[in-house]
Design a protein around this motif. Structure first.
Motif, PDB file in Angstrom:
ATOM      1  N   ARG A  57       2.576  -4.609 -14.336  1.00 20.95           N
ATOM      2  CA  ARG A  57       1.316  -3.681 -13.839  1.00 20.95           C
ATOM      3  C   ARG A  57       1.951  -3.052 -12.472  1.00 20.95           C
ATOM      4  N   LEU A  58       2.648  -3.791 -11.637  1.00 25.28           N
ATOM      5  CA  LEU A  58       3.089  -2.827 -10.627  1.00 25.28           C
ATOM      6  C   LEU A  58       3.808  -1.652 -11.150  1.00 25.28           C
ATOM      7  N   ASP A  59       4.701  -1.851 -11.785  1.00 31.98           N
ATOM      8  CA  ASP A  59       5.573  -0.784 -12.566  1.00 31.98           C
ATOM      9  C   ASP A  59       4.536   0.339 -12.998  1.00 31.98           C
ATOM     10  N   GLY A 111       7.636 -13.520  -3.012  1.00 28.73           N
ATOM     11  CA  GLY A 111       6.493 -13.035  -1.865  1.00 28.73           C
ATOM     12  C   GLY A 111       6.588 -11.587  -1.251  1.00 28.73           C
ATOM     13  N   ILE A 112       7.451 -11.027  -1.674  1.00 25.43           N
ATOM     14  CA  ILE A 112       7.334  -9.631  -1.196  1.00 25.43           C
ATOM     15  C   ILE A 112       6.066  -8.659  -1.757  1.00 25.43           C
ATOM     16  N   SER A 113       5.414  -8.143  -0.834  1.00 23.32           N
ATOM     17  CA  SER A 113       4.278  -7.286  -1.256  1.00 23.32           C
ATOM     18  C   SER A 113       4.673  -6.211  -1.923  1.00 23.32           C
ATOM     19  N   LEU A 117       7.629  -3.242  -1.005  1.00 26.46           N
ATOM     20  CA  LEU A 117       8.579  -2.708  -2.073  1.00 26.46           C
ATOM     21  C   LEU A 117       8.429  -1.203  -2.143  1.00 26.46           C
ATOM     22  N   MET A 118       7.394  -0.556  -2.117  1.00 25.12           N
ATOM     23  CA  MET A 118       7.046   0.652  -2.111  1.00 25.12           C
ATOM     24  C   MET A 118       7.125   1.520  -1.036  1.00 25.12           C
ATOM     25  N   GLY A 128      11.545  -2.462   3.282  1.00 26.80           N
ATOM     26  CA  GLY A 128      10.110  -3.003   3.831  1.00 26.80           C
ATOM     27  C   GLY A 128       9.835  -4.422   4.170  1.00 26.80           C
ATOM     28  N   TRP A 129      11.023  -5.089   3.993  1.00 25.52           N
ATOM     29  CA  TRP A 129      10.908  -6.637   4.299  1.00 25.52           C
ATOM     30  C   TRP A 129      12.138  -7.117   5.032  1.00 25.52           C
TER      31      TRP A 129
END
Length: 369
Positions: A57-59, A111-113, A117-118, A128-129
């Motif tokens: 779904r993220l993709d 656990g990376i949001s 990631l974006m 981002g992390w």
């Protein structure tokens, strides 16, 4: 379970002509002979299926956002969810992971949001992390270099007497790079605790695997002196079982290992790529019959998992998608002049002059109304 899996994995001596692909659940969702013999945890399968659904779904959302101009670029893990989820969930949370640039499913498991990631793909930050917190290194865009980073890190871990497994992800295309072959050799020569995980998605951008190499990668790895495993990368339970076995051998002092997971990249190499220019619709259709999410759902349904599980998961995925859209649109980057601040550790006259020139040039356009 690892001892049972071990009985179904061929000895390295049989690798000369390539290892049969290890599989627990077939494309139709039914257990293979190995799956029936070893047994498959339905509870674990439910957990891994959820991870894969959210990753896909993220993709979907990120690609749509890129098409809307919200992201500059996106590299999809679509189709490779089982390879990533099954492997990263088989590691300890404290094991360090060095990804390439499309390990979004593995990153979510760490656990990376989605926002973090974006952030890189929106051009708002280099990363981002914090790798120290997630035990998940920032993405490496230079092809294959993360394998050398992992090997060097593993050398340090070994010197400290740690039982940490250092995992690194790369694709079949990167396997043709000198960096990867150097990493395999150094890890084997030093008996370092590195788990090399190749997602063989059949394409190095537009070059098929058959054109890239004559010998399967797991056979080549055995030639370097690594334990080598060949697994169906679209079978999340088989990937989890094989990765667990490989990690256990490494942790017990067995030296480095490589897992070659046969999977497929359903999308383009990136959002800038048109895969229809180099692969046929028939090829894609054949691999869609092996879709990892369809397979795991079929297994769960045939195992008697209640319909409420799927209903709740669909609702969760919908809420997750909405949060991804909101997170992406809320990402902001630092002012452009900040790029001059981190070039040198101390103030530098050259950077000071360039920063002033940039500000003067920007000011010449006047303020926006």
């Amino acid at each position: 379970m690892s001892s049972a899996v071990n009985e179904h994995v061929q000895d390295l001596a049989s690798l000369r002509q390539g290892q049969p692909m290890f599989q627990l659940i077939g494309p139709d969702g039914t257990l293979t002979d190995a799956g029936a013999s070893i047994g498959v945890s339905v509870e674990l399968a439910q957990e891994l299926h959820r991870d894969m659904v959210l990753a896909r779904r993220l993709d979907q959302e990120a690609l749509a956002l890129q098409r809307q101009g919200e992201l500059s670029l996106w590299l999809m893990s679509w189709g490779q969810e089982a390879a990533q989820v099954g492997s990263v969930r088989a590691l300890r949370p404290t094991d360090m992971v060095f990804p390439s640039y499309r390990e979004h499913a593995a990153a979510l498991c760490r656990g990376i949001s989605p926002a973090d990631l974006m952030r890189q793909w929106k051009g708002a930050a280099h990363s981002g992390w914090n790798p120290a917190e997630s035990r998940f290194h920032i993405y490496s865009l230079v092809l294959g270099t993360q394998t050398l980073h992992a090997t060097g890190y593993a050398a340090g871990a070994a010197m400290e007497g740690s039982d940490e497994v250092v995992a690194t992800y790369f694709g079949d295309g990167a396997a043709s790079q000198g960096d990867v072959n150097e990493a395999l050799n150094w890890a084997a020569a030093g008996s370092l605790p590195v788990l090399f995980f190749c997602q063989n998605n059949q394409w190095a951008i537009s070059t098929p695997t058959a054109t890239q190499m004559r010998t399967p990668l797991h056979v080549r790895a055995a030639g370097f002196g690594l334990d080598a495993f060949h697994v169906d990368g679209n079978d999340v339970m088989a990937v989890h079982a094989i990765t667990s076995l490989a990690a256990e051998r490494i942790r017990d002092g067995g030296g480095p290992a490589l897992v070659e997971a046969q999977t497929y990249r359903f999308g383009g190499h990136s959002s800038s790529d048109d895969p229809q220019r180099y692969r046929s619709a028939d090829d894609v259709a054949a691999w869609q019959l092996r879709d990892p999410l369809v397979r795991s759902e079929a297994f769960l349904r045939s195992s008697g998992v209640d319909e409420a599980y799927f209903t709740d998961l669909a609702e969760e995925a919908g809420d997750f998608a909405a949060s991804v859209r909101t997170a992406c649109r809320s990402i902001t980057g630092a002012a452009l002049e900040s790029v001059f601040d981190a070039v040198y550790a101390e103030p530098h006259p050259g950077m000071t002059a360039e920063r002033a020139a940039h500000l003067a040039h920007a000011a010449s356009y006047g303020s926006e109304n």
